[in-house]
Design a protein around this motif. Sequence first.
Motif, mmCIF file in Angstrom:
data_model
loop_
_atom_site.group_PDB
_atom_site.id
_atom_site.type_symbol
_atom_site.label_atom_id
_atom_site.label_comp_id
_atom_site.label_asym_id
_atom_site.label_seq_id
_atom_site.Cartn_x
_atom_site.Cartn_y
_atom_site.Cartn_z
ATOM 1 N N VAL A 102 0.839 -1.196 0.000
ATOM 2 C CA VAL A 102 0.000 0.000 0.000
ATOM 3 C C VAL A 102 0.874 1.246 0.000
ATOM 4 C CG1 VAL A 102 -1.578 1.379 1.440
ATOM 5 C CG2 VAL A 102 -2.034 -1.061 1.047
ATOM 6 N N ARG A 103 1.877 1.276 0.865
ATOM 7 C CA ARG A 103 2.770 2.445 0.940
ATOM 8 C C ARG A 103 3.479 2.681 -0.388
ATOM 9 N NH1 ARG A 103 4.451 0.955 6.896
ATOM 10 N NH2 ARG A 103 3.089 2.410 7.984
ATOM 11 N N GLU A 104 3.954 1.605 -1.002
ATOM 12 C CA GLU A 104 4.621 1.737 -2.294
ATOM 13 C C GLU A 104 3.664 2.272 -3.351
ATOM 14 O OE1 GLU A 104 6.206 -2.143 -3.123
ATOM 15 O OE2 GLU A 104 7.733 -1.979 -1.563
ATOM 16 N N ALA A 105 2.440 1.764 -3.367
ATOM 17 C CA ALA A 105 1.455 2.222 -4.351
ATOM 18 C C ALA A 105 1.152 3.705 -4.161
ATOM 19 C CB ALA A 105 0.175 1.397 -4.229
ATOM 20 N N LEU A 106 1.026 4.146 -2.919
ATOM 21 C CA LEU A 106 0.752 5.560 -2.665
ATOM 22 C C LEU A 106 1.907 6.449 -3.115
ATOM 23 C CD1 LEU A 106 -0.970 5.330 0.827
ATOM 24 C CD2 LEU A 106 -2.053 5.879 -1.365
ATOM 25 N N ASP A 107 3.134 5.944 -2.990
ATOM 26 C CA ASP A 107 4.301 6.708 -3.427
ATOM 27 C C ASP A 107 4.474 6.697 -4.943
ATOM 28 O OD1 ASP A 107 4.994 7.412 -0.851
ATOM 29 O OD2 ASP A 107 6.497 5.815 -0.618
ATOM 30 N N GLU A 108 4.127 5.592 -5.584
ATOM 31 C CA GLU A 108 4.441 5.403 -6.996
ATOM 32 C C GLU A 108 3.333 5.800 -7.958
ATOM 33 O OE1 GLU A 108 5.877 1.451 -7.848
ATOM 34 O OE2 GLU A 108 7.055 1.426 -6.015
ATOM 35 N N PHE A 109 2.080 5.729 -7.541
ATOM 36 C CA PHE A 109 0.979 5.896 -8.489
ATOM 37 C C PHE A 109 0.113 7.092 -8.166
ATOM 38 C CE2 PHE A 109 1.803 1.257 -8.322
ATOM 39 C CZ PHE A 109 2.250 1.084 -9.625
ATOM 40 N N SER A 110 -0.455 7.660 -9.222
ATOM 41 C CA SER A 110 -1.416 8.755 -9.051
ATOM 42 C C SER A 110 -2.746 8.165 -8.563
ATOM 43 C CB SER A 110 -1.644 9.463 -10.390
ATOM 44 O OG SER A 110 -2.346 8.587 -11.272
ATOM 45 N N ASN A 111 -3.633 9.058 -8.139
ATOM 46 C CA ASN A 111 -4.960 8.609 -7.725
ATOM 47 C C ASN A 111 -5.653 7.842 -8.856
ATOM 48 O OD1 ASN A 111 -4.410 9.949 -5.369
ATOM 49 N ND2 ASN A 111 -5.972 11.544 -5.649
ATOM 50 N N GLU A 112 -5.526 8.362 -10.060
ATOM 51 C CA GLU A 112 -6.165 7.712 -11.217
ATOM 52 C C GLU A 112 -5.578 6.319 -11.449
ATOM 53 O OE1 GLU A 112 -8.797 7.086 -14.147
ATOM 54 O OE2 GLU A 112 -8.777 8.852 -12.868
ATOM 55 N N GLU A 113 -4.270 6.181 -11.333
ATOM 56 C CA GLU A 113 -3.651 4.868 -11.507
ATOM 57 C C GLU A 113 -4.095 3.893 -10.421
ATOM 58 O OE1 GLU A 113 0.599 5.857 -13.655
ATOM 59 O OE2 GLU A 113 0.327 6.449 -11.548
ATOM 60 N N ILE A 114 -4.207 4.378 -9.202
ATOM 61 C CA ILE A 114 -4.688 3.514 -8.117
ATOM 62 C C ILE A 114 -6.134 3.137 -8.374
ATOM 63 C CG2 ILE A 114 -5.286 3.447 -5.663
ATOM 64 C CD1 ILE A 114 -2.702 5.077 -5.157
ATOM 65 N N MET A 115 -6.919 4.083 -8.847
ATOM 66 C CA MET A 115 -8.326 3.797 -9.152
ATOM 67 C C MET A 115 -8.436 2.722 -10.236
ATOM 68 S SD MET A 115 -11.241 6.547 -10.080
ATOM 69 C CE MET A 115 -12.386 6.663 -8.740
ATOM 70 N N ARG A 116 -7.521 2.756 -11.214
ATOM 71 C CA ARG A 116 -7.497 1.723 -12.268
ATOM 72 C C ARG A 116 -6.878 0.428 -11.759
ATOM 73 N NH1 ARG A 116 -5.305 5.852 -15.642
ATOM 74 N NH2 ARG A 116 -3.343 4.760 -15.518
ATOM 75 N N ASP A 117 -6.361 0.453 -10.552
ATOM 76 C CA ASP A 117 -5.762 -0.705 -9.883
ATOM 77 C C ASP A 117 -4.446 -1.131 -10.519
ATOM 78 O OD1 ASP A 117 -5.641 -2.423 -7.775
ATOM 79 O OD2 ASP A 117 -6.907 -3.952 -8.664
ATOM 80 N N GLU A 118 -3.612 -0.144 -10.793
ATOM 81 C CA GLU A 118 -2.261 -0.428 -11.255
ATOM 82 C C GLU A 118 -1.551 -1.279 -10.207
ATOM 83 O OE1 GLU A 118 -0.916 0.504 -14.199
ATOM 84 O OE2 GLU A 118 -2.765 1.547 -14.749
ATOM 85 N N LEU A 164 -2.151 -3.962 -8.842
ATOM 86 C CA LEU A 164 -3.044 -4.563 -7.834
ATOM 87 C C LEU A 164 -3.023 -3.799 -6.511
ATOM 88 C CD1 LEU A 164 -2.416 -8.354 -8.469
ATOM 89 C CD2 LEU A 164 -4.312 -6.958 -9.292
ATOM 90 N N ALA A 165 -2.858 -2.502 -6.594
ATOM 91 C CA ALA A 165 -2.795 -1.677 -5.388
ATOM 92 C C ALA A 165 -4.074 -1.791 -4.570
ATOM 93 C CB ALA A 165 -2.544 -0.219 -5.766
ATOM 94 N N ARG A 166 -5.219 -1.750 -5.224
ATOM 95 C CA ARG A 166 -6.481 -1.799 -4.475
ATOM 96 C C ARG A 166 -6.650 -3.144 -3.775
ATOM 97 N NH1 ARG A 166 -10.964 1.634 -7.708
ATOM 98 N NH2 ARG A 166 -12.185 0.960 -5.910
ATOM 99 N N HIS A 167 -6.106 -4.185 -4.351
ATOM 100 C CA HIS A 167 -6.160 -5.490 -3.681
ATOM 101 C C HIS A 167 -5.380 -5.428 -2.362
ATOM 102 C CE1 HIS A 167 -6.305 -9.782 -3.036
ATOM 103 N NE2 HIS A 167 -4.991 -9.777 -2.894
ATOM 104 N N ALA A 168 -4.223 -4.802 -2.389
ATOM 105 C CA ALA A 168 -3.432 -4.659 -1.163
ATOM 106 C C ALA A 168 -4.185 -3.807 -0.142
ATOM 107 C CB ALA A 168 -2.069 -4.049 -1.471
ATOM 108 N N PHE A 169 -4.871 -2.745 -0.599
ATOM 109 C CA PHE A 169 -5.669 -1.922 0.311
ATOM 110 C C PHE A 169 -6.739 -2.794 0.969
ATOM 111 C CE2 PHE A 169 -5.236 2.451 -2.002
ATOM 112 C CZ PHE A 169 -3.865 2.329 -1.972
ATOM 113 N N HIS A 170 -7.397 -3.598 0.165
ATOM 114 C CA HIS A 170 -8.449 -4.492 0.681
ATOM 115 C C HIS A 170 -7.873 -5.473 1.696
ATOM 116 C CE1 HIS A 170 -11.956 -7.077 0.769
ATOM 117 N NE2 HIS A 170 -11.150 -8.087 0.551
ATOM 118 N N GLN A 171 -6.742 -6.052 1.390
ATOM 119 C CA GLN A 171 -6.132 -7.027 2.289
ATOM 120 C C GLN A 171 -5.759 -6.410 3.638
ATOM 121 O OE1 GLN A 171 -7.280 -9.665 0.863
ATOM 122 N NE2 GLN A 171 -5.440 -10.827 1.180
#
Length: 163
Positions: free
Chosen positions: A94-110, A112-119
């Motif tokens: 999750v921390r890596e995704a927040l540092d590496e991706f924009s909100n739009e990329e996270i929304m598109r689940d670049e 599998l960031a959203r999967h990690a958020f869910h976990q």
Amino acid sequence: MHMVIYALVEASTKDEALAAGKTVFDRLVGTDAHSCAVFDYYVTFEEEDTSVAGKARWGDLPTAVPVDSDDGEELLDRGWEATKEEFERNLERVREALDEFSNEEIMRDEDLARHAFHQVGAYDGPMVFLYTEHASGIRHRGQLDRILEESENPWIVPADVHF
């Protein structure tokens, strides 16, 4: 995939503990009318008739033991360490995704960031290894300590689950 999970239950005997543990595991696989399946099936460690799960996969684990026994303490430590390690692994993603991706990329689940958020927010399933007698996942050390302090006769029951 297979993993070992553990139910913390109140019981007076090994048979009572195993029965209570099976009730927890039944809920987690959806056999209870008021539950939702988070695992496909389970095998407890007294079962001898399977060649792919339980003892066949993980070796001889106790069927059910008091938490304050040597075996019980070992199972509890295994369950807690697995929970903690899985949480930390997902939190790092999750921390890596927040540092590496924009909100739009996270929304598109670049990545599998959203999967990690869910976990990280999961209350049951493959990220949670310890469960109460009500089939609720034990998610933090304070909760685990409180359950142990309030229990008069806690037992731990392991099961091999598939998801």
